[in-house]
Design a protein around this motif. Structure first.
Motif, PDB file in Angstrom:
ATOM      1  N   LYS A 307       0.819  -1.224   0.000  1.00  0.00           N
ATOM      2  CA  LYS A 307       0.000   0.000   0.000  1.00  0.00           C
ATOM      3  C   LYS A 307       0.851   1.272   0.000  1.00  0.00           C
ATOM      4  O   LYS A 307       0.318   2.374   0.032  1.00  0.00           O
ATOM      5  CB  LYS A 307      -0.926  -0.001   1.215  1.00  0.00           C
ATOM      6  CG  LYS A 307      -1.938  -1.149   1.179  1.00  0.00           C
ATOM      7  CD  LYS A 307      -2.829  -1.144   2.399  1.00  0.00           C
ATOM      8  CE  LYS A 307      -3.837  -2.285   2.329  1.00  0.00           C
ATOM      9  NZ  LYS A 307      -4.732  -2.322   3.513  1.00  0.00           N
ATOM     10  N   VAL A 308       2.188   1.095  -0.015  1.00  0.00           N
ATOM     11  CA  VAL A 308       3.100   2.238  -0.050  1.00  0.00           C
ATOM     12  C   VAL A 308       4.140   1.996  -1.142  1.00  0.00           C
ATOM     13  O   VAL A 308       4.817   0.973  -1.115  1.00  0.00           O
ATOM     14  CB  VAL A 308       3.815   2.428   1.305  1.00  0.00           C
ATOM     15  CG1 VAL A 308       4.797   3.602   1.234  1.00  0.00           C
ATOM     16  CG2 VAL A 308       2.807   2.666   2.423  1.00  0.00           C
ATOM     17  N   PRO A 309       4.288   2.896  -2.106  1.00  0.00           N
ATOM     18  CA  PRO A 309       5.304   2.742  -3.146  1.00  0.00           C
ATOM     19  C   PRO A 309       6.685   3.076  -2.597  1.00  0.00           C
ATOM     20  O   PRO A 309       6.801   3.677  -1.519  1.00  0.00           O
ATOM     21  CB  PRO A 309       4.869   3.746  -4.217  1.00  0.00           C
ATOM     22  CG  PRO A 309       4.128   4.789  -3.467  1.00  0.00           C
ATOM     23  CD  PRO A 309       3.454   4.098  -2.324  1.00  0.00           C
ATOM     24  N   PRO A 310       7.754   2.697  -3.304  1.00  0.00           N
ATOM     25  CA  PRO A 310       9.111   3.040  -2.840  1.00  0.00           C
ATOM     26  C   PRO A 310       9.242   4.541  -2.596  1.00  0.00           C
ATOM     27  O   PRO A 310       8.876   5.352  -3.443  1.00  0.00           O
ATOM     28  CB  PRO A 310      10.005   2.583  -3.997  1.00  0.00           C
ATOM     29  CG  PRO A 310       9.220   1.489  -4.659  1.00  0.00           C
ATOM     30  CD  PRO A 310       7.788   1.911  -4.548  1.00  0.00           C
ATOM     31  N   THR A 311       9.741   4.900  -1.431  1.00  0.00           N
ATOM     32  CA  THR A 311       9.803   6.296  -1.021  1.00  0.00           C
ATOM     33  C   THR A 311      11.147   6.593  -0.379  1.00  0.00           C
ATOM     34  O   THR A 311      11.685   5.767   0.358  1.00  0.00           O
ATOM     35  CB  THR A 311       8.684   6.607  -0.003  1.00  0.00           C
ATOM     36  OG1 THR A 311       7.429   6.208  -0.551  1.00  0.00           O
ATOM     37  CG2 THR A 311       8.628   8.081   0.334  1.00  0.00           C
ATOM     38  N   MET A 312      11.690   7.790  -0.679  1.00  0.00           N
ATOM     39  CA  MET A 312      12.960   8.223  -0.100  1.00  0.00           C
ATOM     40  C   MET A 312      12.718   9.296   0.950  1.00  0.00           C
ATOM     41  O   MET A 312      11.679   9.966   0.939  1.00  0.00           O
ATOM     42  CB  MET A 312      13.880   8.791  -1.191  1.00  0.00           C
ATOM     43  CG  MET A 312      14.262   7.793  -2.264  1.00  0.00           C
ATOM     44  SD  MET A 312      15.378   8.550  -3.480  1.00  0.00           S
ATOM     45  CE  MET A 312      15.670   7.159  -4.571  1.00  0.00           C
ATOM     46  N   ILE A 313      13.700   9.470   1.831  1.00  0.00           N
ATOM     47  CA  ILE A 313      13.579  10.489   2.873  1.00  0.00           C
ATOM     48  C   ILE A 313      13.360  11.864   2.255  1.00  0.00           C
ATOM     49  O   ILE A 313      12.555  12.658   2.734  1.00  0.00           O
ATOM     50  CB  ILE A 313      14.826  10.499   3.778  1.00  0.00           C
ATOM     51  CG1 ILE A 313      14.941   9.176   4.543  1.00  0.00           C
ATOM     52  CG2 ILE A 313      14.780  11.666   4.761  1.00  0.00           C
ATOM     53  CD1 ILE A 313      16.216   9.047   5.365  1.00  0.00           C
ATOM     54  N   ARG A 314      14.074  12.147   1.155  1.00  0.00           N
ATOM     55  CA  ARG A 314      13.966  13.482   0.560  1.00  0.00           C
ATOM     56  C   ARG A 314      12.587  13.754  -0.039  1.00  0.00           C
ATOM     57  O   ARG A 314      12.255  14.906  -0.331  1.00  0.00           O
ATOM     58  CB  ARG A 314      15.055  13.697  -0.495  1.00  0.00           C
ATOM     59  CG  ARG A 314      15.081  12.687  -1.619  1.00  0.00           C
ATOM     60  CD  ARG A 314      16.416  12.811  -2.365  1.00  0.00           C
ATOM     61  NE  ARG A 314      16.578  11.813  -3.401  1.00  0.00           N
ATOM     62  CZ  ARG A 314      16.252  11.980  -4.668  1.00  0.00           C
ATOM     63  NH1 ARG A 314      15.727  13.132  -5.043  1.00  0.00           N
ATOM     64  NH2 ARG A 314      16.448  11.021  -5.550  1.00  0.00           N
ATOM     65  N   ASP A 315      11.775  12.700  -0.211  1.00  0.00           N
ATOM     66  CA  ASP A 315      10.411  12.915  -0.691  1.00  0.00           C
ATOM     67  C   ASP A 315       9.561  13.646   0.351  1.00  0.00           C
ATOM     68  O   ASP A 315       8.532  14.243   0.018  1.00  0.00           O
ATOM     69  CB  ASP A 315       9.755  11.582  -1.061  1.00  0.00           C
ATOM     70  CG  ASP A 315      10.383  10.956  -2.300  1.00  0.00           C
ATOM     71  OD1 ASP A 315      10.856  11.718  -3.163  1.00  0.00           O
ATOM     72  OD2 ASP A 315      10.398   9.712  -2.405  1.00  0.00           O
ATOM     73  N   LEU A 316       9.977  13.593   1.627  1.00  0.00           N
ATOM     74  CA  LEU A 316       9.250  14.322   2.668  1.00  0.00           C
ATOM     75  C   LEU A 316       9.377  15.830   2.453  1.00  0.00           C
ATOM     76  O   LEU A 316       8.423  16.582   2.655  1.00  0.00           O
ATOM     77  CB  LEU A 316       9.809  13.957   4.048  1.00  0.00           C
ATOM     78  CG  LEU A 316       9.493  12.549   4.570  1.00  0.00           C
ATOM     79  CD1 LEU A 316      10.339  12.250   5.804  1.00  0.00           C
ATOM     80  CD2 LEU A 316       8.017  12.418   4.892  1.00  0.00           C
ATOM     81  N   ARG A 317      10.550  16.261   2.030  1.00  0.00           N
ATOM     82  CA  ARG A 317      10.767  17.686   1.758  1.00  0.00           C
ATOM     83  C   ARG A 317       9.931  18.130   0.567  1.00  0.00           C
ATOM     84  O   ARG A 317       9.373  19.237   0.560  1.00  0.00           O
ATOM     85  CB  ARG A 317      12.257  17.918   1.499  1.00  0.00           C
ATOM     86  CG  ARG A 317      12.679  19.374   1.380  1.00  0.00           C
ATOM     87  CD  ARG A 317      14.195  19.468   1.523  1.00  0.00           C
ATOM     88  NE  ARG A 317      14.732  20.722   1.047  1.00  0.00           N
ATOM     89  CZ  ARG A 317      14.747  21.857   1.727  1.00  0.00           C
ATOM     90  NH1 ARG A 317      14.216  21.889   2.938  1.00  0.00           N
ATOM     91  NH2 ARG A 317      15.287  22.953   1.230  1.00  0.00           N
ATOM     92  N   ALA A 318       9.820  17.254  -0.425  1.00  0.00           N
ATOM     93  CA  ALA A 318       8.991  17.572  -1.590  1.00  0.00           C
ATOM     94  C   ALA A 318       7.517  17.638  -1.209  1.00  0.00           C
ATOM     95  O   ALA A 318       6.764  18.487  -1.703  1.00  0.00           O
ATOM     96  CB  ALA A 318       9.209  16.526  -2.682  1.00  0.00           C
TER      97      ALA A 318
END
Length: 361
Positions: A307-318
């Protein structure tokens, strides 16, 4: 005896050592304490290598670059740069700086052909090392062998973390594989929440102090109006930003203070007291490496749910920039991220839905 992060280093007790072979003898050079973190370790290792390296070799030039150039960069940046520096030194260990030519650099970079971002990062660092070799007289001026090699370029990420995805990632970090609450799970959730609410980098958030320190007024800290932040920028253009209080921001700071109070009451032996807002279970200050490891573990559990796609820490800033832009406009997002230009901020905006506009007439 456990090995250190770099070949030739060992962990003995609570300290890192560099082990130098001299015939059958082994010379142990004391470096830093493990608790001081990897950036401090890499700086100490670079200084140690300078004292024993042959100044006519590429490894010596790389070590000098790490000591004089890399040491001025942010801690997180140094971790990535030191890893690349080790690879560069190993690949060119049989060369003197003035012997390296463009085909040699191109052959080294080819191994990263399928990874454009990694390719460009190695190319940029290699180019910087040779630029300083020119300054230090190790190469003729204007002879940088990387200049003729083009960058790969890469498409910007379009990944947008929905509120549901963010909630699932925090849940995955809160519970371990056995279904029980992780001892540091609540801290992971609070850091993740702070990264989103402030739009700041991990290296900045983990340094937030409970209150302002007169001796270090520029350090991130909790203040009467909210949280004062200043990004780590090597060009000195960073400006202080106060992220003002919201109910959600107050709640996460209150939770972190409560966690610290609970830790103090346990009276653990050898407990470390720190003015930092965010700490590990033993009271030592939280750092980028610890949070990054927790994020990777949380993502593995979150991905298993499908239910969650691959995600990076920097995606939080985006996500922070995108949500701020939707609510208050690009200028507000620009102030939050502390970018020099709005075009920089625009590159972080991830369009999650079509914009609505009226017809011309």
């Amino acid at each position: 005896m456990p090995k250190g992060p770099v070949k030739g280093t060992q962990i003995k007790g609570s300290r890192y050592y560099f082990v130098e072979a001299q015939g059958k003898a082994r010379i142990w050079h004391k470096l830093t304490k493990v608790s001081e973190g990897l950036p401090a370790f890499y700086r100490a290792l670079a200084e140690q290598m300078v004292s024993i390296a042959n100044p006519e070799t590429m490894p010596a030039a790389v070590t000098k670059w790490c000591t004089e150039v890399m040491a001025k960069h942010a801690d997180k940046t140094q971790i990535d740069e030191q890893r690349r520096a080790n690879d560069i030194a190993a690949a060119f260990q049989d060369f003197a700086p003035r012997e390296v030519e463009t085909p040699d650099c191109y052959e080294f970079l080819k191994q990263f052909d399928a990874m454009a971002r990694t390719y460009d990062a190695y190319r940029s660092q290699l180019r910087s090392i040779f630029r300083y070799c020119e300054i230090w007289g190790m190469r003729p001026a204007g002879s940088n062998p990387v200049d003729a090699i083009p960058t790969k370029g890469y498409k910007p990420r379009k990944r947008y973390i929905t509120d549901s995805h963010l909630r699932r990632i925090k849940i995955a970090g809160l519970y371990g594989d056995d279904g029980r609450v992780n001892p540091s799970g609540l801290v992971f959730c609070c850091i993740t929440e702070l990264l989103y609410l402030t739009g700041a980098d991990v290296s900045v958030v983990v340094r937030i102090l409970e209150q302002a320190d007169p001796a270090q007024p520029d350090e991130p800290h909790v203040c009467a109006d909210g949280i004062m932040l200043r990004r780590d920028k090597t060009d000195g253009s960073s400006r202080p930003v106060i992220v003002e209080w919201t109910p959600r921001l107050r709640a996460v700071v209150a939770r972190l203070l409560a966690i610290k109070d609970e830790q103090r009451k346990k009276k653990r032996p050898r407990r470390v007291e720190t003015p930092r807002l965010i700490t590990k279970v033993d009271g030592t200050p939280m750092n980028y490496e610890a949070y990054s490891n927790a994020w990777q573990k949380a993502m593995k559990r979150a991905l298993r749910t499908g239910k969650v796609p691959p995600t990076m820490i920097r995606d939080l800033r985006a996500k922070a920039a995108t949500d701020k832009d939707d609510d208050e406009g690009l200028q507000a997002a620009n102030h939050l991220l502390d970018h020099t230009t709005q075009s920089q901020t625009a590159s972080y905006i991830r369009r999650k839905k079509a914009r609505r506009v009226k017809a011309v007439k």
